[in-house]
Design a protein around this motif. Structure first.
Motif, PDB file in Angstrom:
ATOM      1  N   GLY A  96      -6.096  -6.665  -2.225  1.00 12.82           N
ATOM      2  CA  GLY A  96      -7.075  -6.745  -1.342  1.00 12.82           C
ATOM      3  C   GLY A  96      -6.886  -6.686   0.067  1.00 12.82           C
ATOM      4  O   GLY A  96      -7.753  -6.552   0.853  1.00 12.82           O
ATOM      5  N   ALA A 139       0.990  -1.436   0.063  1.00 12.57           N
ATOM      6  CA  ALA A 139      -0.054   0.147   0.096  1.00 12.57           C
ATOM      7  C   ALA A 139       0.910   1.253   0.176  1.00 12.57           C
ATOM      8  O   ALA A 139       1.934   1.097   0.521  1.00 12.57           O
ATOM      9  CB  ALA A 139      -0.863  -0.011   1.165  1.00 12.57           C
ATOM     10  N   THR A 154      -7.872   5.102   5.439  1.00 14.38           N
ATOM     11  CA  THR A 154      -7.885   4.704   6.569  1.00 14.38           C
ATOM     12  C   THR A 154      -6.556   5.323   7.431  1.00 14.38           C
ATOM     13  O   THR A 154      -5.442   5.379   6.714  1.00 14.38           O
ATOM     14  CB  THR A 154      -7.613   2.981   6.570  1.00 14.38           C
ATOM     15  OG1 THR A 154      -8.760   2.571   6.057  1.00 14.38           O
ATOM     16  CG2 THR A 154      -7.567   2.498   8.131  1.00 14.38           C
ATOM     17  N   GLU A 212      -4.631  -0.482  11.476  1.00 19.35           N
ATOM     18  CA  GLU A 212      -5.460   0.485  11.650  1.00 19.35           C
ATOM     19  C   GLU A 212      -5.727   1.051  12.936  1.00 19.35           C
ATOM     20  O   GLU A 212      -5.791   0.529  13.823  1.00 19.35           O
ATOM     21  CB  GLU A 212      -6.836  -0.201  11.252  1.00 19.35           C
ATOM     22  CG  GLU A 212      -8.201   0.793  10.972  1.00 19.35           C
ATOM     23  CD  GLU A 212      -9.381   0.127  10.410  1.00 19.35           C
ATOM     24  OE1 GLU A 212     -10.476   0.949  10.499  1.00 19.35           O
ATOM     25  OE2 GLU A 212      -9.183  -0.861  10.046  1.00 19.35           O
ATOM     26  N   ALA A 255      -4.744   1.624  -1.613  1.00 21.38           N
ATOM     27  CA  ALA A 255      -4.677   0.128  -1.015  1.00 21.38           C
ATOM     28  C   ALA A 255      -3.958  -0.688  -1.708  1.00 21.38           C
ATOM     29  O   ALA A 255      -3.658  -0.594  -2.804  1.00 21.38           O
ATOM     30  CB  ALA A 255      -6.075  -0.128  -0.608  1.00 21.38           C
ATOM     31  N   SER A 313      -8.251  -0.292   3.793  1.00 18.29           N
ATOM     32  CA  SER A 313      -8.466   0.610   2.625  1.00 18.29           C
ATOM     33  C   SER A 313      -8.094   2.008   2.396  1.00 18.29           C
ATOM     34  O   SER A 313      -7.585   2.455   3.277  1.00 18.29           O
ATOM     35  CB  SER A 313     -10.257   0.322   2.480  1.00 18.29           C
ATOM     36  OG  SER A 313     -10.714   1.106   3.666  1.00 18.29           O
ATOM     37  N   GLU A 314      -8.477   2.608   1.420  1.00 16.86           N
ATOM     38  CA  GLU A 314      -7.861   3.795   1.019  1.00 16.86           C
ATOM     39  C   GLU A 314      -8.720   4.932   2.154  1.00 16.86           C
ATOM     40  O   GLU A 314      -9.898   4.538   2.349  1.00 16.86           O
ATOM     41  CB  GLU A 314      -8.190   4.327  -0.558  1.00 16.86           C
ATOM     42  CG  GLU A 314      -7.806   5.760  -0.595  1.00 16.86           C
ATOM     43  CD  GLU A 314      -8.162   6.273  -1.936  1.00 16.86           C
ATOM     44  OE1 GLU A 314      -8.323   7.149  -2.538  1.00 16.86           O
ATOM     45  OE2 GLU A 314      -7.873   5.337  -3.235  1.00 16.86           O
TER      46      GLU A 314
END
Length: 344
Positions: A80, A32, A87, A143, A76, A84-85
């Motif tokens: 997968g 990422a 975050t 996260e 991201a 995610s974008e």
């Protein structure tokens, strides 16, 4: 296709620290792109700047510094995995490669196959994350819970080092704890020890500023490192040595009660060290090493978010990345600073 660039803090050799533009490479499937918001200057970063080396890890090429960072995912991972974008994240800076050398499987921090961001232990070096944008394995990203700001989250990595060190000593409930060395790691040890239920926490340092910080995060008493008789009289159940100095380790041994535990988290220089080992033998002290951390960063993030680990006083300065040389100079002066952050 035009190559994207970003601003980074690069060590080129002893005494040669530069803020320069570097290319941002294209991420692989499991990687990422993170826009870095804050980065904490670590002792290892200071050593690369001042000496061009950390122990046996010697700069052989220019290297981006930094491994204590927080930021936001702006792209991201294509496969997968990971956040995610958009975050907000902090970073566990270690990755592991296979090795035939034995180590406990549940303690990957002891693997000789570890790679750490901003480390010259191997060549090519492992680039760090003091840059406006960095490409990182999605597996490194953690996260952030709602309400945990990026400034505080920049302390997650060093706080995990502190939590790992304290965990090496076992249950601290009701114990008397001595912390030798009250720099950023020592201060975070104090905060972790308070959260762990220590009844008394005595912090030691050469300078007044670190002792003020230690008091702010939970020390019940402070001593100057020159007060050797008073340190020896602490009679601690558990001592955490965080100074990385043989005099500090000597004080740690002297200040620990019979049958007590000394955890060594401060990295001493290589080679023989003059310390009173006889006292460790005759008092049956447990001397335990502590190296980085494993999954403790996840517990730290939760504790920072719920307020049970209070660390804000550890951060004393924030500088824009363009003033990185000034930031490093301030961070190197323990008499005037705690944790110094860079803002990207």
């Amino acid at each position: 296709m035009t190559t994207r660039t970003t601003t980074a803090v690069v060590a080129r050799g002893a005494g040669d620290l530069r803020v320069e533009r570097i290319d941002v490479r294209e991420p692989g499937p499991g990687e990422a792109v993170v826009a870095v918001a804050r980065g904490g200057i670590c002792g290892s970063d200071l050593h690369y700047w001042q000496h061009g080396a950390v122990g046996e890890s010697v700069l052989r090429a220019p290297m981006v510094l930094g491994h204590e960072v927080s930021g936001t995912v702006v792209r991201a991972a294509a496969d997968g995995t990971g956040p995610s974008e958009g975050t907000a994240v902090t970073v566990h800076p270690a990755t592991y490669e296979h090795t035939d050398v034995r180590f406990p499987e549940d303690r990957p921090n002891l693997s000789p196959g570890v790679r750490y961001l901003g480390s010259a232990a191997r060549f090519p070096h492992t680039e760090g994350a003091f840059a406006g944008e960095v490409v990182l394995p999605a597996s490194m990203l953690r996260e952030l819970p709602a309400g945990l700001d990026l400034r505080t989250a920049a302390l997650a990595e060093p706080a995990a080092v502190a939590l790992h060190a304290v965990s090496q000593a076992g249950d601290l409930s009701g114990k008397r704890v001595l912390v030798v060395g009250s720099g950023p790691i020592g201060a975070l040890v104090v905060a972790v020890a308070k959260r762990a239920g220590a009844a008394e926490i005595v912090a030691v340092d050469l300078h007044g500023k670190p002792l003020d910080i230690a008091e702010a995060v939970g020390a019940t008493r402070t001593l100057r490192a020159t007060e050797t008789d008073a340190i020896a009289a602490v009679d601690a159940d558990v001592t955490i040595e965080a100074s990385g100095n043989h005099r500090g380790l000597a004080s740690a041994i002297e200040g620990t009660t019979r049958g007590g535990t000394v955890v060594m988290v401060g990295l001493l220089p290589g080679g023989d060290q003059p310390v009173p080992v006889l006292h460790a033998i005759t008092r049956e002290l447990r001397l335990i090493g502590s190296l980085r951390f494993n999954d403790e960063i996840d517990e730290v993030i939760a504790a920072l978010a719920d307020g049970s680990l209070a660390v804000d006083p550890v951060i004393t300065h924030t500088f824009p990345v363009g003033d990185a040389l000034e930031a490093f100079t301030v961070a190197a002066d323990a008499s005037m600073s705690g944790k110094v952050l860079l803002a990207f």
